[in-house]
Design a protein around this motif. Structure first.
Motif, short mmCIF file in Angstrom:
data_model
loop_
_atom_site.label_atom_id
_atom_site.label_comp_id
_atom_site.label_asym_id
_atom_site.label_seq_id
_atom_site.Cartn_x
_atom_site.Cartn_y
_atom_site.Cartn_z
N PHE A 111 0.84 -1.21 0.00
CA PHE A 111 0.00 0.00 0.00
C PHE A 111 0.87 1.26 0.00
O PHE A 111 0.61 2.21 -0.74
CB PHE A 111 -0.92 -0.02 1.22
CG PHE A 111 -1.86 1.14 1.30
CD1 PHE A 111 -2.99 1.20 0.51
CD2 PHE A 111 -1.60 2.19 2.16
CE1 PHE A 111 -3.86 2.27 0.58
CE2 PHE A 111 -2.46 3.28 2.24
CZ PHE A 111 -3.59 3.30 1.45
N THR A 112 1.92 1.26 0.83
CA THR A 112 2.81 2.42 0.89
C THR A 112 3.55 2.61 -0.43
O THR A 112 3.67 3.73 -0.94
CB THR A 112 3.82 2.25 2.03
OG1 THR A 112 3.12 2.05 3.26
CG2 THR A 112 4.70 3.48 2.16
N ALA B 198 -6.69 -2.35 -1.36
CA ALA B 198 -6.48 -0.94 -1.01
C ALA B 198 -5.48 -0.28 -1.93
O ALA B 198 -5.67 0.86 -2.36
CB ALA B 198 -6.03 -0.84 0.44
N SER B 199 -4.39 -1.00 -2.24
CA SER B 199 -3.39 -0.41 -3.14
C SER B 199 -3.94 -0.25 -4.55
O SER B 199 -3.58 0.69 -5.27
CB SER B 199 -2.14 -1.29 -3.16
OG SER B 199 -2.46 -2.62 -3.55
N ILE B 200 -4.84 -1.17 -4.95
CA ILE B 200 -5.46 -1.05 -6.27
C ILE B 200 -6.39 0.16 -6.31
O ILE B 200 -6.49 0.86 -7.34
CB ILE B 200 -6.21 -2.34 -6.62
CG1 ILE B 200 -5.25 -3.53 -6.64
CG2 ILE B 200 -6.94 -2.21 -7.95
CD1 ILE B 200 -5.91 -4.85 -6.91
N LEU C 216 -6.74 3.16 -9.16
CA LEU C 216 -7.98 3.43 -9.87
C LEU C 216 -8.62 4.74 -9.44
O LEU C 216 -9.29 5.42 -10.24
CB LEU C 216 -8.97 2.27 -9.64
CG LEU C 216 -8.55 0.90 -10.16
CD1 LEU C 216 -9.59 -0.14 -9.80
CD2 LEU C 216 -8.34 0.94 -11.68
N GLY C 217 -8.42 5.10 -8.17
CA GLY C 217 -9.11 6.28 -7.65
C GLY C 217 -8.59 7.59 -8.20
O GLY C 217 -9.32 8.59 -8.17
N VAL C 218 -7.36 7.62 -8.69
CA VAL C 218 -6.81 8.88 -9.19
C VAL C 218 -7.19 9.14 -10.64
O VAL C 218 -6.90 10.23 -11.16
CB VAL C 218 -5.27 8.89 -9.06
CG1 VAL C 218 -4.85 8.77 -7.60
CG2 VAL C 218 -4.64 7.77 -9.89
N ASP C 219 -7.85 8.18 -11.31
CA ASP C 219 -8.16 8.35 -12.73
C ASP C 219 -9.04 9.56 -12.96
O ASP C 219 -8.73 10.44 -13.80
CB ASP C 219 -8.83 7.10 -13.28
CG ASP C 219 -7.84 5.95 -13.45
OD1 ASP C 219 -6.62 6.23 -13.37
OD2 ASP C 219 -8.26 4.80 -13.66
N HIS C 220 -10.18 9.61 -12.25
CA HIS C 220 -11.10 10.75 -12.43
C HIS C 220 -10.43 12.04 -11.99
O HIS C 220 -10.65 13.11 -12.60
CB HIS C 220 -12.38 10.51 -11.64
CG HIS C 220 -13.18 9.36 -12.16
ND1 HIS C 220 -13.88 9.42 -13.35
CD2 HIS C 220 -13.39 8.12 -11.67
CE1 HIS C 220 -14.49 8.27 -13.56
NE2 HIS C 220 -14.22 7.46 -12.55
#
Length: 337
Positions: A254-255, A308-310, A314-318
């Motif tokens: 994750f880090t 969580a690391s995935i 994916l969360g920064v795409d938008h």
């Protein structure tokens, strides 16, 4: 202004989520990962929940540096077994053979020596010859004059022809002939075998068991003194160790994913405000998810935690699309006034 109210509301939700996420537990019991609705998996899960597994914990008592007499090690092992038997975490513990073992050996096993022996028929016939019987009688008489005669007498009476003697000689190094304690062949270590109540896949129970064992070992060292070294392996202790390694690897993953994503954002935008805003909002989203999972579920499996690391990737795409549009508008002078 309206955006200030939304910001205050967002910060309030984030604080509540962070407070709730403190109680989020990671369920790493491997039996919970077994598929549902499968007879074999359901039966194994039911067995673990009912009987707690079948893997023993082995406690080894040795000396840490100075030479300690075997009798002292056996005394420490007996004390460890006694205190483990008083613990609710163990079904039983023993540091040597007991009355049940002896009764099984002398009442059931040794009387069947002619049937259980691995000697070939030709050698068995040779041992039953009159000359061989006479030599065996002389050997028995000589052995009864030795210091270990009280121990050997019962074996010689139950198995006068020594049909199972070779097999017992192979395992003689595991049992002290005088006391029946589990010892090494050199006498430099004593062994305690204990059956925990928890299953061998229960990492949470393994951590609690490890703490309890450390307390018992420390109390034995204080009572007996000397340079005793006591350690335990097996059972749920392995599950606790694996669980610690998995959690550490997931935290590193994750880090590492977070650092990598932030570095890519900084390299892409060549600024620091927009990437930090995108990264912070993604982390807040992960925090909200953790807080909601803690409030509704109480815990998540270790597989769910690995996503969580995935989520960071994916969360920064938008955010990247929105950040690019924002940077483009700012570069064109929009909103500068």
């Amino acid at each position: 202004m309206r955006w200030r109210g939304l910001l205050a509301l967002g910060l309030l939700i984030t604080l509540v989520a962070a407070w709730s996420a403190r109680d989020l537990t990671v369920v790493s019991r491997l039996e919970n990962l077994l598929p549902e609705g499968r007879p074999a998996a359901d039966d194994y899960r039911h067995y673990l929940e009912t009987f707690g597994g079948a893997t023993a914990v082995y406690v080894l008592v040795t000396s840490s540096g100075e030479r300690i007499r075997t009798a002292r090690l056996i005394e420490a092992a007996d004390l460890v077994a006694e205190r483990l038997n008083r613990s609710e975490s163990f079904a039983w513990a023993r540091s040597g053979v007991d009355a049940v073992d002896e009764r099984f050996l002398f009442d059931y096993l040794l009387p069947l020596a002619p049937v259980l022996t691995s000697l070939p028929p030709s050698e068995l016939e040779a041992r039953l010859a009159p000359e061989a019987i006479a030599r065996r009688a002389i050997e028995i008489r000589e052995r009864l004059l030795l210091p270990l005669a009280p121990v050997e007498k019962r074996f010689l009476v139950a198995d006068p022809f020594g049909l199972l003697e070779d097999g017992f000689r192979l395992g003689a190094g595991l049992v002290d002939p005088a006391t029946g304690a589990f010892t090494s062949d050199s006498g430099s270590a004593a062994l305690v075998v204990a059956m925990p109540q928890a299953g061998e896949l229960d990492a949470t129970a393994g951590r609690e068991l490890s703490r309890e064992l450390d307390a018992i070992f420390e109390s034995v060292r204080q009572d007996l003194g000397g340079a005793l070294q006591i350690g335990a392996i097996g059972g749920p202790l392995y599950a606790a160790g694996d669980d610690t390694l998995i959690r550490r690897d997931l935290m590193r993953s994750f880090t590492g994913a977070g650092i990598g994503v932030l570095a890519l954002l900084l390299a892409f935008f060549r600024l620091w405000r927009v990437p930090l805003a995108i990264f912070a909002s993604t982390l807040i989203g992960v925090l909200w998810t953790a807080g909601l999972a803690a409030a509704l579920l109480g815990g998540v499996s270790i597989i769910a935690l690995s996503f969580a690391s995935i989520l960071l990737g994916l969360g920064v795409d938008h955010g990247m699309h929105a950040g690019s549009a924002f940077s483009k508008e700012r570069a064109s002078g929009a909103g500068s006034g």
